[in-house]
Design a protein around this motif. Structure first.
Motif, PDB file in Angstrom:
ATOM      1  N   LEU A 103       0.580  -1.011  -0.010  1.00 26.38           N
ATOM      2  CA  LEU A 103       0.105   0.017  -0.087  1.00 26.38           C
ATOM      3  C   LEU A 103       0.868   1.515   0.038  1.00 26.38           C
ATOM      4  O   LEU A 103       0.510   2.318  -0.741  1.00 26.38           O
ATOM      5  CB  LEU A 103      -1.045  -0.377   0.821  1.00 26.38           C
ATOM      6  CG  LEU A 103      -1.954  -1.181   1.213  1.00 26.38           C
ATOM      7  CD1 LEU A 103      -2.736  -1.193   2.159  1.00 26.38           C
ATOM      8  CD2 LEU A 103      -2.940  -0.381  -0.155  1.00 26.38           C
ATOM      9  N   GLU A 104       2.384   1.471   0.763  1.00 28.30           N
ATOM     10  CA  GLU A 104       2.936   2.733   1.227  1.00 28.30           C
ATOM     11  C   GLU A 104       3.474   3.212  -0.511  1.00 28.30           C
ATOM     12  O   GLU A 104       3.463   3.546  -0.689  1.00 28.30           O
ATOM     13  CB  GLU A 104       4.135   2.254   1.959  1.00 28.30           C
ATOM     14  CG  GLU A 104       5.131   2.750   2.362  1.00 28.30           C
ATOM     15  CD  GLU A 104       5.971   3.653   3.406  1.00 28.30           C
ATOM     16  OE1 GLU A 104       6.769   3.852   2.876  1.00 28.30           O
ATOM     17  OE2 GLU A 104       5.532   3.037   3.728  1.00 28.30           O
ATOM     18  N   ASP A 105       4.204   1.998  -1.238  1.00 27.37           N
ATOM     19  CA  ASP A 105       4.526   1.327  -2.346  1.00 27.37           C
ATOM     20  C   ASP A 105       2.944   2.132  -3.961  1.00 27.37           C
ATOM     21  O   ASP A 105       3.719   2.855  -4.381  1.00 27.37           O
ATOM     22  CB  ASP A 105       4.868   0.347  -3.035  1.00 27.37           C
ATOM     23  CG  ASP A 105       5.983   0.078  -2.632  1.00 27.37           C
ATOM     24  OD1 ASP A 105       6.525   1.228  -1.828  1.00 27.37           O
ATOM     25  OD2 ASP A 105       6.427  -1.111  -2.615  1.00 27.37           O
ATOM     26  N   MET A 106       2.236   2.051  -3.140  1.00 30.69           N
ATOM     27  CA  MET A 106       0.997   2.991  -4.056  1.00 30.69           C
ATOM     28  C   MET A 106       0.444   3.573  -3.647  1.00 30.69           C
ATOM     29  O   MET A 106      -0.656   4.477  -4.417  1.00 30.69           O
ATOM     30  CB  MET A 106      -0.217   1.405  -3.954  1.00 30.69           C
ATOM     31  CG  MET A 106      -0.387   0.116  -5.006  1.00 30.69           C
ATOM     32  SD  MET A 106      -1.191  -1.391  -4.663  1.00 30.69           S
ATOM     33  CE  MET A 106      -2.514  -0.635  -5.631  1.00 30.69           C
ATOM     34  N   GLY A 107       1.189   4.659  -2.770  1.00 22.02           N
ATOM     35  CA  GLY A 107       0.548   5.756  -2.669  1.00 22.02           C
ATOM     36  C   GLY A 107      -0.383   5.920  -1.169  1.00 22.02           C
ATOM     37  O   GLY A 107      -0.690   6.824  -1.767  1.00 22.02           O
TER      38      GLY A 107
END
Length: 194
Positions: A103-107
């Motif tokens: 989720l962090e990688d997806m913003g």
């Protein structure tokens, strides 16, 4: 497959009835759902009568949408219900961390700790207690792993009663009424074909 018995045949029939009854069930992803991750973890204890291994189950939600779930037998029998639940917490924590990173990688960062709901207070106490006892020696790696993420604030353990535990669906068979109740907690939708 090598030596099937009538119990195996009954299990296959049960699976086929389940699949037939759920052909038009699906997941619903709402655009208005909050981007907050939460997880539910559960285990039965020695539920398989043939080898007494426990079944673990977990499900993770992003807002109101079910995004990840799993059900599997543990590799070795657990010596207590607390051990079975604690091993389930370890598996759930691993999945939770993977999804937080994704989720962090997806913003969509998760700025606060993720609530992880568990219905076993003894397992939760082990996660908060940094003193090892003889009864936790055999699950020491899981203890360090979960305790680390609780201490860092990545995971926040929350007690949930067994009656409200949606992950219970993944650990054992249920009567039809209880099954439908648990299914509704997963926010599945049912639609008939046109």
């Amino acid at each position: 497959m090598a030596a099937p018995r009538s119990t195996h045949y009954a299990a296959v029939l049960r699976i086929i009835r389940y699949v037939k009854g759920t052909l038009f069930h699906g997941l619903h992803f709402s655009a208005n759902s909050s981007p907050v991750l939460r997880a539910y973890s559960d285990a039965d204890w020695a539920g398989d009568p043939s080898d007494r291994r426990s079944t673990i189950g977990y499900c993770l939600f992003l807002g109101n949408s079910l995004i990840s779930w799993r059900s599997r037998k543990q590799a070795i029998p657990s010596r207590s219900s607390t051990e079975a639940e604690y091993r389930a917490l370890g598996d759930t924590t691993s999945e939770l961390l993977s999804l937080r990173w994704l989720l962090e990688d997806m913003g969509i960062p998760q700025p606060s700790s993720t609530d992880l709901y568990c219905d076993n207070q003894s397992a939760m106490q082990i996660a908060h207690n940094d003193v090892f006892h003889e009864c936790t020696k055999h699950i020491e790696i899981d203890c360090h792993f979960i305790r680390h993420h609780v201490a860092q604030g990545t995971v926040h353990l929350v007690f949930i009663g067994s009656a409200d535990q949606p992950a219970d669906l993944f650990t054992k068979a249920h009567f039809p009424g209880r099954f439908r109740t648990l299914l509704s907690k997963l926010k599945l939708v049912s639609s008939q074909p046109p």
